[in-house]
Design a protein around this motif. Structure first.
Motif, PDB file in Angstrom:
ATOM      1  N   ILE A   1       0.857  -1.187   0.000  1.00  0.00           N
ATOM      2  CA  ILE A   1       0.000   0.000   0.000  1.00  0.00           C
ATOM      3  C   ILE A   1       0.894   1.238   0.000  1.00  0.00           C
ATOM      4  N   PRO A   2       0.830   2.047  -1.072  1.00  0.00           N
ATOM      5  CA  PRO A   2       1.694   3.228  -1.141  1.00  0.00           C
ATOM      6  C   PRO A   2       1.212   4.354  -0.223  1.00  0.00           C
ATOM      7  N   VAL A   3       2.185   5.093   0.299  1.00  0.00           N
ATOM      8  CA  VAL A   3       1.913   6.269   1.129  1.00  0.00           C
ATOM      9  C   VAL A   3       2.616   7.444   0.460  1.00  0.00           C
ATOM     10  N   GLN A   4       1.844   8.492   0.133  1.00  0.00           N
ATOM     11  CA  GLN A   4       2.397   9.676  -0.528  1.00  0.00           C
ATOM     12  C   GLN A   4       2.314  10.861   0.430  1.00  0.00           C
ATOM     13  N   LEU A   5       3.337  11.711   0.395  1.00  0.00           N
ATOM     14  CA  LEU A   5       3.357  12.921   1.216  1.00  0.00           C
ATOM     15  C   LEU A   5       3.539  14.131   0.319  1.00  0.00           C
ATOM     16  N   GLN A   6       2.671  15.119   0.507  1.00  0.00           N
ATOM     17  CA  GLN A   6       2.796  16.399  -0.188  1.00  0.00           C
ATOM     18  C   GLN A   6       2.827  17.470   0.893  1.00  0.00           C
ATOM     19  N   THR A   7       3.837  18.332   0.852  1.00  0.00           N
ATOM     20  CA  THR A   7       3.958  19.393   1.842  1.00  0.00           C
ATOM     21  C   THR A   7       3.786  20.746   1.161  1.00  0.00           C
ATOM     22  N   GLN A   8       2.896  21.569   1.726  1.00  0.00           N
ATOM     23  CA  GLN A   8       2.643  22.918   1.220  1.00  0.00           C
ATOM     24  C   GLN A   8       3.082  23.901   2.296  1.00  0.00           C
ATOM     25  N   ARG A   9       3.944  24.824   1.936  1.00  0.00           N
ATOM     26  CA  ARG A   9       4.419  25.832   2.889  1.00  0.00           C
ATOM     27  C   ARG A   9       3.940  27.213   2.474  1.00  0.00           C
ATOM     28  N   THR A  10       3.466  27.961   3.450  1.00  0.00           N
ATOM     29  CA  THR A  10       3.100  29.359   3.224  1.00  0.00           C
ATOM     30  C   THR A  10       3.671  30.176   4.371  1.00  0.00           C
ATOM     31  N   ARG A  11       3.726  31.476   4.167  1.00  0.00           N
ATOM     32  CA  ARG A  11       4.199  32.380   5.217  1.00  0.00           C
ATOM     33  C   ARG A  11       3.035  33.269   5.619  1.00  0.00           C
ATOM     34  N   ARG A  12       2.838  33.386   6.924  1.00  0.00           N
ATOM     35  CA  ARG A  12       1.782  34.250   7.441  1.00  0.00           C
ATOM     36  C   ARG A  12       2.089  35.690   7.005  1.00  0.00           C
ATOM     37  N   PRO A  13       1.107  36.421   6.471  1.00  0.00           N
ATOM     38  CA  PRO A  13       1.371  37.791   6.019  1.00  0.00           C
ATOM     39  C   PRO A  13       1.588  38.727   7.213  1.00  0.00           C
ATOM     40  N   LYS A  14       2.392  39.752   6.961  1.00  0.00           N
ATOM     41  CA  LYS A  14       2.583  40.774   7.990  1.00  0.00           C
ATOM     42  C   LYS A  14       1.306  41.594   8.099  1.00  0.00           C
ATOM     43  N   PRO A  15       0.926  41.979   9.315  1.00  0.00           N
ATOM     44  CA  PRO A  15      -0.262  42.834   9.436  1.00  0.00           C
ATOM     45  C   PRO A  15       0.057  44.215   8.875  1.00  0.00           C
ATOM     46  N   PRO A  16      -0.962  44.929   8.373  1.00  0.00           N
ATOM     47  CA  PRO A  16      -0.693  46.276   7.856  1.00  0.00           C
ATOM     48  C   PRO A  16      -0.231  47.165   9.002  1.00  0.00           C
ATOM     49  N   PRO A  17       0.671  48.085   8.720  1.00  0.00           N
ATOM     50  CA  PRO A  17       1.142  48.972   9.791  1.00  0.00           C
ATOM     51  C   PRO A  17       0.011  49.836  10.318  1.00  0.00           C
ATOM     52  N   SER A  18       0.049  50.113  11.609  1.00  0.00           N
ATOM     53  CA  SER A  18      -1.000  50.972  12.170  1.00  0.00           C
ATOM     54  C   SER A  18      -0.838  52.370  11.600  1.00  0.00           C
ATOM     55  N   GLY A  19      -1.972  53.010  11.302  1.00  0.00           N
ATOM     56  CA  GLY A  19      -1.945  54.342  10.711  1.00  0.00           C
ATOM     57  C   GLY A  19      -1.528  54.321   9.260  1.00  0.00           C
ATOM     58  N   SER A  20      -1.815  53.209   8.582  1.00  0.00           N
ATOM     59  CA  SER A  20      -1.407  53.126   7.178  1.00  0.00           C
ATOM     60  C   SER A  20      -2.202  54.128   6.339  1.00  0.00           C
ATOM     61  N   ALA A  21      -1.725  54.408   5.146  1.00  0.00           N
ATOM     62  CA  ALA A  21      -2.299  55.437   4.288  1.00  0.00           C
ATOM     63  C   ALA A  21      -3.755  55.156   3.935  1.00  0.00           C
ATOM     64  N   HIS A  22      -4.100  53.883   3.664  1.00  0.00           N
ATOM     65  CA  HIS A  22      -5.476  53.620   3.243  1.00  0.00           C
ATOM     66  C   HIS A  22      -6.459  53.839   4.386  1.00  0.00           C
ATOM     67  N   VAL A  23      -6.042  53.596   5.618  1.00  0.00           N
ATOM     68  CA  VAL A  23      -6.932  53.853   6.760  1.00  0.00           C
ATOM     69  C   VAL A  23      -7.129  55.358   6.901  1.00  0.00           C
ATOM     70  N   GLY A  24      -6.068  56.124   6.754  1.00  0.00           N
ATOM     71  CA  GLY A  24      -6.177  57.580   6.833  1.00  0.00           C
ATOM     72  C   GLY A  24      -7.081  58.133   5.764  1.00  0.00           C
ATOM     73  N   ALA A  25      -7.014  57.584   4.560  1.00  0.00           N
ATOM     74  CA  ALA A  25      -7.869  58.049   3.464  1.00  0.00           C
ATOM     75  C   ALA A  25      -9.330  57.767   3.768  1.00  0.00           C
ATOM     76  N   ILE A  26      -9.629  56.617   4.339  1.00  0.00           N
ATOM     77  CA  ILE A  26     -11.011  56.279   4.686  1.00  0.00           C
ATOM     78  C   ILE A  26     -11.532  57.235   5.743  1.00  0.00           C
ATOM     79  N   VAL A  27     -10.718  57.540   6.735  1.00  0.00           N
ATOM     80  CA  VAL A  27     -11.119  58.466   7.792  1.00  0.00           C
ATOM     81  C   VAL A  27     -11.385  59.843   7.201  1.00  0.00           C
ATOM     82  N   ASN A  28     -10.526  60.301   6.280  1.00  0.00           N
ATOM     83  CA  ASN A  28     -10.727  61.603   5.656  1.00  0.00           C
ATOM     84  C   ASN A  28     -12.005  61.652   4.841  1.00  0.00           C
ATOM     85  N   ILE A  29     -12.299  60.585   4.113  1.00  0.00           N
ATOM     86  CA  ILE A  29     -13.524  60.553   3.314  1.00  0.00           C
ATOM     87  C   ILE A  29     -14.745  60.587   4.220  1.00  0.00           C
TER      88      ILE A  29
END
Length: 116
Positions: free
Chosen positions: A70-98
């Motif tokens: 009985i064959p056994v196969q292994l597949q490994t998938q690696r990902t990296r957790r994304p960095k959170p957006p910096p606080s006070g980022s430009a898009h948040v400021g634009a939303i607040v201004n609008i």
């Protein structure tokens, strides 16, 4: 389940590694897929295991099942957790201004002071 009904085993390991500076450790999930023969049809049966090591599982299953072919196969998938957006980022400021400028005088809204 008789061992003769087992066609193969597939192990799918997902590893999510921390980004640089991330204090959280890597996480692992192992999906074990048993391909079972029933009436000349192979049906998958899946189980998810958290924090299991795919390579160790493959080696153990190979040791147990290699004699019966009985064959056994292994597949490994690696990902990296994304960095959170910096606080006070430009898009948040634009939303607040609008939001901050909507509904004011001259905006055409019913709540603005239209001079009447």
């Amino acid at each position: 389940m008789p061992i003769a009904d087992l066609a193969r085993i597939a192990l799918v390991e997902s590893i999510t590694e921390p980004h640089e500076g991330d204090p959280l450790p890597a996480t692992r999930t192992l999906m074990v897929v048993l391909a079972i023969r029933r009436d000349d049809v192979v049906e998958p049966v899946c189980r998810h295991l958290k924090d299991a090591d795919g390579q160790q599982m493959k080696e153990a299953l190979d040791t147990l099942l290699s004699e019966v072919g009985i064959p056994v196969q292994l597949q490994t998938q690696r990902t990296r957790r994304p960095k959170p957006p910096p606080s006070g980022s430009a898009h948040v400021g634009a939303i607040v201004n609008i939001i901050g400028t909507s509904g004011g005088p001259g905006s055409g809204s019913a709540t603005g002071s239209g001079g009447l």
